[in-house]
Every structure is written in C-alpha cells, then in structure tokens.
Design a protein around this motif. Sequence first.
Motif, PDB file in Angstrom:
ATOM      1  N   GLY A  69       0.715  -1.381   0.030  1.00  0.00           N
ATOM      2  CA  GLY A  69      -0.034   0.037   0.025  1.00  0.00           C
ATOM      3  C   GLY A  69       0.728   1.171  -0.028  1.00  0.00           C
ATOM      4  O   GLY A  69       2.263   1.147   0.036  1.00  0.00           O
ATOM      5  N   PRO A  70       0.326   2.448   0.031  1.00  0.00           N
ATOM      6  CA  PRO A  70       0.930   3.733   0.104  1.00  0.00           C
ATOM      7  C   PRO A  70       1.820   3.683   1.332  1.00  0.00           C
ATOM      8  O   PRO A  70       0.996   3.455   2.543  1.00  0.00           O
ATOM      9  CB  PRO A  70       0.067   4.889  -0.169  1.00  0.00           C
ATOM     10  N   ALA A  71       3.045   4.330   1.466  1.00  0.00           N
ATOM     11  CA  ALA A  71       3.750   4.252   2.483  1.00  0.00           C
ATOM     12  C   ALA A  71       3.532   5.488   3.151  1.00  0.00           C
ATOM     13  O   ALA A  71       3.285   6.569   2.835  1.00  0.00           O
ATOM     14  CB  ALA A  71       5.365   4.225   1.976  1.00  0.00           C
ATOM     15  N   ALA A  72       3.367   5.312   4.509  1.00  0.00           N
ATOM     16  CA  ALA A  72       3.168   6.411   5.569  1.00  0.00           C
ATOM     17  C   ALA A  72       4.374   6.507   6.041  1.00  0.00           C
ATOM     18  O   ALA A  72       5.338   5.666   6.503  1.00  0.00           O
ATOM     19  CB  ALA A  72       2.284   5.950   6.548  1.00  0.00           C
ATOM     20  N   LYS A  73       4.879   7.848   6.474  1.00  0.00           N
ATOM     21  CA  LYS A  73       6.282   8.034   7.127  1.00  0.00           C
ATOM     22  C   LYS A  73       6.075   7.743   8.430  1.00  0.00           C
ATOM     23  O   LYS A  73       5.322   8.302   9.319  1.00  0.00           O
ATOM     24  CB  LYS A  73       6.512   9.608   6.854  1.00  0.00           C
ATOM     25  N   PRO A  74       7.090   6.893   9.054  1.00  0.00           N
ATOM     26  CA  PRO A  74       7.266   6.501  10.349  1.00  0.00           C
ATOM     27  C   PRO A  74       7.630   7.568  11.144  1.00  0.00           C
ATOM     28  O   PRO A  74       8.405   8.534  10.880  1.00  0.00           O
ATOM     29  CB  PRO A  74       7.857   5.123  10.286  1.00  0.00           C
ATOM     30  N   ASN A  75       7.451   7.360  12.581  1.00  0.00           N
ATOM     31  CA  ASN A  75       8.093   8.521  13.534  1.00  0.00           C
ATOM     32  C   ASN A  75       9.375   8.005  13.881  1.00  0.00           C
ATOM     33  O   ASN A  75      10.021   8.967  14.324  1.00  0.00           O
ATOM     34  CB  ASN A  75       7.243   8.393  14.822  1.00  0.00           C
ATOM     35  N   PHE A  76       9.617   6.684  13.804  1.00  0.00           N
ATOM     36  CA  PHE A  76      10.924   6.054  14.360  1.00  0.00           C
ATOM     37  C   PHE A  76      11.670   5.399  13.031  1.00  0.00           C
ATOM     38  O   PHE A  76      11.579   4.205  12.946  1.00  0.00           O
ATOM     39  CB  PHE A  76      10.808   5.262  15.393  1.00  0.00           C
ATOM     40  N   PRO A  77      11.959   6.164  12.203  1.00  0.00           N
ATOM     41  CA  PRO A  77      12.454   5.401  10.794  1.00  0.00           C
ATOM     42  C   PRO A  77      13.674   4.474  10.971  1.00  0.00           C
ATOM     43  O   PRO A  77      13.705   3.491  10.269  1.00  0.00           O
ATOM     44  CB  PRO A  77      12.859   6.694   9.920  1.00  0.00           C
ATOM     45  N   SER A  78      14.289   4.790  12.130  1.00  0.00           N
ATOM     46  CA  SER A  78      15.695   4.073  12.248  1.00  0.00           C
ATOM     47  C   SER A  78      15.278   2.499  12.868  1.00  0.00           C
ATOM     48  O   SER A  78      16.229   1.632  12.499  1.00  0.00           O
ATOM     49  CB  SER A  78      16.653   4.448  13.215  1.00  0.00           C
ATOM     50  N   VAL A  79      14.088   2.155  13.163  1.00  0.00           N
ATOM     51  CA  VAL A  79      13.620   1.098  13.829  1.00  0.00           C
ATOM     52  C   VAL A  79      13.476   0.234  12.658  1.00  0.00           C
ATOM     53  O   VAL A  79      13.442  -0.928  12.747  1.00  0.00           O
ATOM     54  CB  VAL A  79      12.324   1.379  14.704  1.00  0.00           C
ATOM     55  N   GLY A  80      12.558   0.668  11.629  1.00  0.00           N
ATOM     56  CA  GLY A  80      12.086  -0.070  10.520  1.00  0.00           C
ATOM     57  C   GLY A  80      11.292  -1.284  11.068  1.00  0.00           C
ATOM     58  O   GLY A  80      10.576  -1.283  11.848  1.00  0.00           O
ATOM     59  N   CYS A  81      11.343  -2.375  10.019  1.00  0.00           N
ATOM     60  CA  CYS A  81      10.402  -3.472  10.295  1.00  0.00           C
ATOM     61  C   CYS A  81      10.888  -4.441  11.482  1.00  0.00           C
ATOM     62  O   CYS A  81      11.813  -4.890  11.423  1.00  0.00           O
ATOM     63  CB  CYS A  81      10.183  -4.469   9.075  1.00  0.00           C
ATOM     64  N   THR A  82       9.926  -4.505  12.492  1.00  0.00           N
ATOM     65  CA  THR A  82      10.232  -5.396  13.895  1.00  0.00           C
ATOM     66  C   THR A  82       9.847  -6.517  13.332  1.00  0.00           C
ATOM     67  O   THR A  82       8.981  -6.835  12.542  1.00  0.00           O
ATOM     68  CB  THR A  82       9.979  -4.500  14.950  1.00  0.00           C
ATOM     69  N   GLU A  83      10.154  -7.529  14.555  1.00  0.00           N
ATOM     70  CA  GLU A  83       9.526  -8.809  14.539  1.00  0.00           C
ATOM     71  C   GLU A  83       7.862  -8.771  14.673  1.00  0.00           C
ATOM     72  O   GLU A  83       7.093  -9.341  13.845  1.00  0.00           O
ATOM     73  CB  GLU A  83      10.125  -9.608  15.502  1.00  0.00           C
ATOM     74  N   ASP A  84       7.462  -7.562  15.311  1.00  0.00           N
ATOM     75  CA  ASP A  84       5.889  -7.300  15.502  1.00  0.00           C
ATOM     76  C   ASP A  84       5.054  -7.167  14.211  1.00  0.00           C
ATOM     77  O   ASP A  84       4.231  -7.763  14.040  1.00  0.00           O
ATOM     78  CB  ASP A  84       5.836  -6.230  16.524  1.00  0.00           C
ATOM     79  N   VAL A  85       5.833  -6.347  13.499  1.00  0.00           N
ATOM     80  CA  VAL A  85       5.193  -6.033  12.024  1.00  0.00           C
ATOM     81  C   VAL A  85       5.176  -7.123  11.150  1.00  0.00           C
ATOM     82  O   VAL A  85       4.247  -7.304  10.664  1.00  0.00           O
ATOM     83  CB  VAL A  85       6.092  -4.832  11.395  1.00  0.00           C
ATOM     84  N   HIS A  86       6.152  -7.902  11.070  1.00  0.00           N
ATOM     85  CA  HIS A  86       6.315  -9.138  10.383  1.00  0.00           C
ATOM     86  C   HIS A  86       5.089 -10.137  10.679  1.00  0.00           C
ATOM     87  O   HIS A  86       4.571 -10.878  10.175  1.00  0.00           O
ATOM     88  CB  HIS A  86       7.728  -9.702  10.210  1.00  0.00           C
ATOM     89  N   GLU A  87       5.143 -10.348  12.153  1.00  0.00           N
ATOM     90  CA  GLU A  87       3.966 -11.148  12.730  1.00  0.00           C
ATOM     91  C   GLU A  87       2.498 -10.538  12.332  1.00  0.00           C
ATOM     92  O   GLU A  87       1.734 -11.434  12.020  1.00  0.00           O
ATOM     93  CB  GLU A  87       4.263 -11.078  14.396  1.00  0.00           C
ATOM     94  N   LEU A  88       2.460  -9.294  12.110  1.00  0.00           N
ATOM     95  CA  LEU A  88       1.301  -8.678  11.932  1.00  0.00           C
ATOM     96  C   LEU A  88       0.840  -8.846  10.439  1.00  0.00           C
ATOM     97  O   LEU A  88      -0.167  -8.854  10.032  1.00  0.00           O
ATOM     98  CB  LEU A  88       1.053  -7.123  12.260  1.00  0.00           C
ATOM     99  N   ALA A  89       1.903  -9.221   9.494  1.00  0.00           N
ATOM    100  CA  ALA A  89       1.706  -9.384   8.015  1.00  0.00           C
ATOM    101  C   ALA A  89       0.746 -10.380   7.668  1.00  0.00           C
ATOM    102  O   ALA A  89       0.539 -10.329   6.808  1.00  0.00           O
ATOM    103  CB  ALA A  89       3.308  -9.338   7.657  1.00  0.00           C
ATOM    104  N   GLY A  90       0.598 -11.351   8.621  1.00  0.00           N
ATOM    105  CA  GLY A  90      -0.151 -12.644   8.249  1.00  0.00           C
ATOM    106  C   GLY A  90      -1.852 -12.323   8.283  1.00  0.00           C
ATOM    107  O   GLY A  90      -2.591 -13.324   7.984  1.00  0.00           O
ATOM    108  N   PHE A  91      -2.155 -10.903   8.834  1.00  0.00           N
ATOM    109  CA  PHE A  91      -3.323 -10.701   9.039  1.00  0.00           C
ATOM    110  C   PHE A  91      -4.114  -9.572   8.160  1.00  0.00           C
ATOM    111  O   PHE A  91      -3.100  -9.032   7.478  1.00  0.00           O
ATOM    112  CB  PHE A  91      -3.781 -10.221  10.435  1.00  0.00           C
ATOM    113  N   ASP A  92      -5.451  -9.587   8.112  1.00  0.00           N
ATOM    114  CA  ASP A  92      -5.969  -8.635   7.255  1.00  0.00           C
ATOM    115  C   ASP A  92      -5.897  -7.385   7.909  1.00  0.00           C
ATOM    116  O   ASP A  92      -5.599  -7.366   9.199  1.00  0.00           O
ATOM    117  CB  ASP A  92      -7.478  -9.157   6.666  1.00  0.00           C
TER     118      ASP A  92
END
Length: 127
Positions: A69-92
């Motif tokens: 989807g369209p990228a939204a600018k994150p507040n903490f750009p240096s953190v990047g994709c964490t394990e939590d985000v990859h875990e969420l990727a399996g959901f709608d």
Amino acid sequence: AGLDWDEVVYLLRGRNTASKFRGVTRVKGKWRATIKRQGVQYHLGSHTSEEQAAAAYDKAALYMELKGGPAAKPNFPSVGCTEDVHELAGFDWDTVVHLLRGRNKSSSSGGSTQLKANGGHKYAGRV
C-alpha cells in the motif's frame, strides 16, 4: 517578549492536544494513535505515553508498506520493520487494527476500529 502562535492556541483552547509525533493526539488524558488508509481514519488505541501511541502508528504504517500500500512516513524510521510488524503481516487490515488497539492495556475495550472519513469524532464501521 510576546507569545508565539502555538502558545496562543494552547491558551485559547485551555488544553494541549498536539504531539511531536505523526498520527498522535492527546484526548481525555491519553495519547490516541490514528492512521489514514484509503480515505478512512482508523483509531489504533489510546495509550499512556506519546511514544507508545507513536509506535502503534509506526506498526500500522509499516504494515501498509509491507502489503504494497501507500507508504506512511514512520515516527521512528531507524527502527524499521520489527518482528511485531512481520507477525502482523499474516493478518488482514481489520485484524491488525484490532490487535494494535488491544495490545495496550489502557486501550478502550469497546467501540469500533474506524473514525468517520470526514474527520468526525464519532465512531463508525466495524465493532
């Protein structure tokens, strides 16, 4: 010395709702995270700290980017994709919003996941 514009607005409102983070506002003593997706603003939970709310926004923003989807600018750009985000990727999307709201103990337990698209304060949509 005179007041700057932000100080004047603060004094006129009688409260400070502004945050230094994207997608975060102060409402009734809590920090609310919201993000806009396809013209609809989604409530991502009410948090005890500004940083917790900003982190919820970032997880939703990174999820949207992972899903193409369209990228939204994150507040903490240096953190990047964490394990939590990859875990969420399996959901709608609706499940992700529900999970982000529920991960914070101070989040309200009832209500729906999205705000009116016109920016109104009343909730609409899924419960």
